[in-house]
Design a protein around this motif. Structure first.
Motif, PDB file in Angstrom:
ATOM      1  N   LYS A  92       0.825  -1.205   0.000  1.00  0.00           N
ATOM      2  CA  LYS A  92       0.000   0.000   0.000  1.00  0.00           C
ATOM      3  C   LYS A  92       0.863   1.260   0.000  1.00  0.00           C
ATOM      4  CE  LYS A  92      -4.067  -1.998   2.236  1.00  0.00           C
ATOM      5  NZ  LYS A  92      -5.047  -1.865   3.346  1.00  0.00           N
ATOM      6  N   LYS A  93       0.348   2.327  -0.558  1.00  0.00           N
ATOM      7  CA  LYS A  93       1.041   3.615  -0.612  1.00  0.00           C
ATOM      8  C   LYS A  93       0.438   4.550   0.438  1.00  0.00           C
ATOM      9  CE  LYS A  93       3.686   2.428  -4.037  1.00  0.00           C
ATOM     10  NZ  LYS A  93       5.141   2.233  -3.815  1.00  0.00           N
ATOM     11  N   GLY A  94       0.744   4.278   1.675  1.00  0.00           N
ATOM     12  CA  GLY A  94       0.200   5.088   2.762  1.00  0.00           C
ATOM     13  C   GLY A  94       1.225   6.044   3.324  1.00  0.00           C
ATOM     14  N   LYS A  95       0.989   6.483   4.538  1.00  0.00           N
ATOM     15  CA  LYS A  95       1.848   7.492   5.174  1.00  0.00           C
ATOM     16  C   LYS A  95       3.276   7.006   5.399  1.00  0.00           C
ATOM     17  CE  LYS A  95      -1.966   9.761   7.629  1.00  0.00           C
ATOM     18  NZ  LYS A  95      -2.530  10.147   8.962  1.00  0.00           N
ATOM     19  N   LEU A  96       3.454   5.703   5.509  1.00  0.00           N
ATOM     20  CA  LEU A  96       4.784   5.159   5.788  1.00  0.00           C
ATOM     21  C   LEU A  96       5.432   4.541   4.553  1.00  0.00           C
ATOM     22  CD1 LEU A  96       4.234   3.450   9.279  1.00  0.00           C
ATOM     23  CD2 LEU A  96       5.104   5.737   8.782  1.00  0.00           C
ATOM     24  N   GLY A  98       7.754   3.635   1.778  1.00  0.00           N
ATOM     25  CA  GLY A  98       9.187   3.880   1.640  1.00  0.00           C
ATOM     26  C   GLY A  98       9.961   3.861   2.940  1.00  0.00           C
ATOM     27  N   LYS A  99       9.275   3.707   4.070  1.00  0.00           N
ATOM     28  CA  LYS A  99       9.936   3.710   5.378  1.00  0.00           C
ATOM     29  C   LYS A  99      10.162   2.268   5.863  1.00  0.00           C
ATOM     30  CE  LYS A  99       9.648   8.241   6.330  1.00  0.00           C
ATOM     31  NZ  LYS A  99      10.839   9.099   6.565  1.00  0.00           N
ATOM     32  N   THR A 100      11.400   1.986   6.269  1.00  0.00           N
ATOM     33  CA  THR A 100      11.680   0.692   6.889  1.00  0.00           C
ATOM     34  C   THR A 100      11.440   0.789   8.391  1.00  0.00           C
ATOM     35  OG1 THR A 100      14.021   1.276   7.077  1.00  0.00           O
ATOM     36  CG2 THR A 100      13.338  -0.011   5.149  1.00  0.00           C
ATOM     37  N   GLU A 139      -0.415   1.314   6.439  1.00  0.00           N
ATOM     38  CA  GLU A 139       0.067   2.592   5.917  1.00  0.00           C
ATOM     39  C   GLU A 139       1.348   2.453   5.094  1.00  0.00           C
ATOM     40  OE1 GLU A 139      -1.295   5.475   5.810  1.00  0.00           O
ATOM     41  OE2 GLU A 139      -3.069   5.006   7.024  1.00  0.00           O
ATOM     42  N   GLY A 140       1.623   1.233   4.632  1.00  0.00           N
ATOM     43  CA  GLY A 140       2.723   1.041   3.696  1.00  0.00           C
ATOM     44  C   GLY A 140       4.084   0.886   4.309  1.00  0.00           C
ATOM     45  N   GLY A 141       4.180   0.776   5.634  1.00  0.00           N
ATOM     46  CA  GLY A 141       5.470   0.575   6.269  1.00  0.00           C
ATOM     47  C   GLY A 141       6.071  -0.770   5.900  1.00  0.00           C
ATOM     48  N   HIS A 142       7.387  -0.829   5.812  1.00  0.00           N
ATOM     49  CA  HIS A 142       8.104  -2.041   5.425  1.00  0.00           C
ATOM     50  C   HIS A 142       8.826  -2.592   6.656  1.00  0.00           C
ATOM     51  CE1 HIS A 142      11.487  -3.890   2.672  1.00  0.00           C
ATOM     52  NE2 HIS A 142      10.800  -4.806   3.337  1.00  0.00           N
ATOM     53  N   ILE A 143       8.273  -3.640   7.240  1.00  0.00           N
ATOM     54  CA  ILE A 143       8.859  -4.233   8.443  1.00  0.00           C
ATOM     55  C   ILE A 143       9.996  -5.161   8.030  1.00  0.00           C
ATOM     56  CG2 ILE A 143       8.438  -5.737  10.422  1.00  0.00           C
ATOM     57  CD1 ILE A 143       5.591  -4.621  10.521  1.00  0.00           C
ATOM     58  N   ILE A 144      11.211  -4.846   8.485  1.00  0.00           N
ATOM     59  CA  ILE A 144      12.370  -5.625   8.049  1.00  0.00           C
ATOM     60  C   ILE A 144      12.985  -6.455   9.175  1.00  0.00           C
ATOM     61  CG2 ILE A 144      12.887  -4.031   6.180  1.00  0.00           C
ATOM     62  CD1 ILE A 144      15.176  -2.911   7.864  1.00  0.00           C
ATOM     63  N   GLY A 145      12.406  -6.395  10.364  1.00  0.00           N
ATOM     64  CA  GLY A 145      12.937  -7.258  11.400  1.00  0.00           C
ATOM     65  C   GLY A 145      12.406  -6.982  12.786  1.00  0.00           C
ATOM     66  N   LYS A 146      12.701  -7.930  13.691  1.00  0.00           N
ATOM     67  CA  LYS A 146      12.412  -7.795  15.111  1.00  0.00           C
ATOM     68  C   LYS A 146      13.695  -7.331  15.799  1.00  0.00           C
ATOM     69  CE  LYS A 146       9.033  -8.828  16.782  1.00  0.00           C
ATOM     70  NZ  LYS A 146       8.578 -10.098  17.356  1.00  0.00           N
ATOM     71  N   THR A 147      13.586  -6.308  16.618  1.00  0.00           N
ATOM     72  CA  THR A 147      14.759  -5.750  17.276  1.00  0.00           C
ATOM     73  C   THR A 147      14.941  -6.358  18.664  1.00  0.00           C
ATOM     74  OG1 THR A 147      13.561  -3.884  18.256  1.00  0.00           O
ATOM     75  CG2 THR A 147      14.419  -3.585  16.025  1.00  0.00           C
ATOM     76  N   ASP A 193      14.656   3.112   9.381  1.00  0.00           N
ATOM     77  CA  ASP A 193      14.126   4.479   9.453  1.00  0.00           C
ATOM     78  C   ASP A 193      13.380   4.740  10.761  1.00  0.00           C
ATOM     79  OD1 ASP A 193      15.016   5.194   6.851  1.00  0.00           O
ATOM     80  OD2 ASP A 193      13.291   4.154   5.972  1.00  0.00           O
ATOM     81  N   LEU A 194      12.571   3.775  11.153  1.00  0.00           N
ATOM     82  CA  LEU A 194      11.686   3.936  12.305  1.00  0.00           C
ATOM     83  C   LEU A 194      11.696   2.648  13.117  1.00  0.00           C
ATOM     84  CD1 LEU A 194       8.591   5.244  10.301  1.00  0.00           C
ATOM     85  CD2 LEU A 194      10.204   6.677  11.553  1.00  0.00           C
TER      86      LEU A 194
END
Length: 509
Positions: A92-96, A98-100, A139-147, A193-194
């Motif tokens: 989705k192209k939401g508020k997030l 492009g944000k990882t 919102e289009g956020g890209h989850i790349i891992g568990k911290t 990013d976040l």
């Protein structure tokens, strides 16, 4: 199918087991009473529990496909801050867009292993997404891992996690802070990013301060806690961590808001403004109160000086900066101890991370896995959790909930004292922590040194977990090449003003 054998959900007790329970509880039941209780259990309790076991409970949604991901190799794990790597997107192209995003490993992501920093949960994989995870993906956020987080999230330093210490990007011999250590290190190190953090005693703000990023513990109840591991239900917070105030506000905007009736921490009339559109309104005419008692705890003079200098700069943006005294703040951490440590023992260990006496959604598979871990391998807990367990059990046996209850009552006075100060001032400012990032403990450190490393930085952060006020840390500057955090505290549900003050300071830097 009804005629086929299937294993019962509950094993019926024996007379001897019930008699021992009677003795343990001091009930002194006669044999005839034990027989009657056993009969009632078999005829009533066992059937009721079997029926509950067989029914299908409502599940949190998993809206987007994903693969399980993989454990990071040492070469792909900067600062030892990733627990698990994954690649989850909604398209989705939401508020997030492009944000990882990194997700603290106390927060469930369906199909991805979850350890909560502890061997207690090793091998557990949730089948559900926490509400904040769904909102990020929506919102289009890209989850790349568990911290990586501290073991059971119960340390303010970054050395108790069972996968090893998390290193500070500014100096890898030093603590990244806890318990949201991996989130802070990866954001500060420009690897994501976040990030999401959790905060019950300062666990967003401590690592954010040590690592020099922006971290916000929102007002209690603003962000739903549904689907995350609980420490104590009256102090549970989830919140955003980012390099800039803008990104912090953006992530808050996405994750905040009412979660139906799933989370009783939330008020029913909750509304969420678009924080990002209000950030740059300026702070001309705002009143900033330097909380005198917050500076009292500084163990390093440079921390005090950096924060005072930074706060005074806000006058350049049109704010009035003065001093305010809240004497009750000096006892804030003490009250937090009664609520979060004594109450946390009940919630985390005795109730296996679920808590009780509340309506809403319960993560039952997480509860079962936690209960199994605490039952089979409690010896694998770090010394910080062993301290909590022994202290909590002793006080519980001797005094019941007396000190927890009194702590909650006194917390109302503490909260009122902050509220009164915030009637005069728009925000309060104080050092986030009493000192800069400390050296990580080395092999052979004494147990007393480990306690010192884990728990002595909570004086200013912990009180706002029990009072529920929003509290944001932002880097006020550097001393000896290490970040110093400045904490901005606002009125309940007035994250807008807190973020505006942080943004105004960010522009002045």
């Amino acid at each position: 199918m009804s005629g086929l054998y299937h294993s019962p959900a509950v094993k019926n007790p024996t007379r001897e087991e019930l008699a021992k329970i009677s003795d343990d509880l001091g009930l002194k039941c006669h044999p005839e009473e034990i027989d009657a209780i056993l009969g009632h259990f078999i005829k009533g309790t066992s059937k009721a529990l079997q029926r509950i076991n067989d029914m299908v409970e409502p599940a949190l949604p998993v809206k987007y496909p994903r693969t399980p991901g993989h454990r990071p190799s040492p070469s792909d794990n900067p600062f030892n801050a990733w627990y698990w790597c994954c690649d989850i997107q909604s398209g989705k192209k939401g508020k997030l867009a492009g944000k990882t995003v990194g997700v603290k490993d106390s927060i469930a992501v369906a199909g991805v292993p979850m350890m909560n920093g502890s061997k207690i949960l090793e091998g557990y994989t949730p089948e559900f997404d926490a509400t904040v995870v769904t909102r990020i993906l929506d919102e289009g956020g890209h989850i790349i891992g568990k911290t990586v987080c501290e073991d059971c999230c119960f340390s303010g330093s970054s050395f108790t996690c069972s996968t090893g210490p998390i290193l500070n990007p500014h100096d890898e011999t030093r603590s990244a802070g806890g318990s949201s250590a991996g989130s802070a290190a990866l954001v500060a190190g420009n690897k994501v990013d976040l990030a999401l953090g959790g905060d019950q005693g300062g666990s967003i703000r401590i690592p954010s301060s040590f690592c020099g990023i922006v971290g916000l513990k929102p007002t209690y109840g603003l962000v739903p806690y549904t689907g995350a591991g609980s420490i104590e239900t009256t102090v549970d917070h989830l919140g955003p961590m980012a390099r800039t105030v803008q990104d912090c506000a953006l992530l808050l905007e996405v994750i905040a808001g009412l979660d139906g009736k799933r989370d009783p921490r939330q008020p029913r009339d909750l509304t969420v403004p678009e924080y990002t559109k209000l950030l740059d309104a300026g702070i001309a005419g705002k009143k900033i109160g330097l909380l005198d008692e917050g500076f009292h705890f500084c163990k390093e003079e440079d921390v005090k000086n950096v924060v005072q200098t930074a706060a005074l700069k806000l006058a350049q943006a049109g704010a009035t900066v003065g001093h305010v005294s809240v004497p009750e703040h000096l006892d804030g951490e003490t009250l937090w101890f009664a609520i979060c440590v004594l109450g946390g023992y009940d919630c985390m260990i005795k109730d296996s991370g679920v808590g009780s006496l509340r309506k809403g959604h319960y993560a039952t598979s997480l509860h079962e896995a936690t209960n199994r871990g605490f039952t089979t391998r409690p010896y694998d807990l770090p010394i910080s959790m062993k301290l909590t367990a022994i202290t909590g059990e002793y006080v519980s046996r001797m005094y019941g909930k007396k000190f927890y209850a009194k702590g909650q009552n006194l917390n109302m006075l503490l909260t009122e004292a902050y509220d009164k100060a915030l009637e005069k001032y728009d925000v309060l400012i104080l050092p986030t922590l009493p000192y800069k990032a400390t050296k990580l403990p080395v092999e052979g450190s004494s147990t007393s040194d480990l306690f010192e490393n884990a728990f002595t930085m909570l004086h200013n952060t912990a009180p706002f977990d029990i009072s529920g006020h929003p509290a944001l840390t932002i880097n006020a500057g550097f001393s000896e090449s290490l970040p110093v955090g400045m904490m901005i505290v606002g009125r309940h549900f007035d994250e807008t003003t807190v973020l505006q003050v942080a943004r105004a300071f960010e522009k002045l830097k």
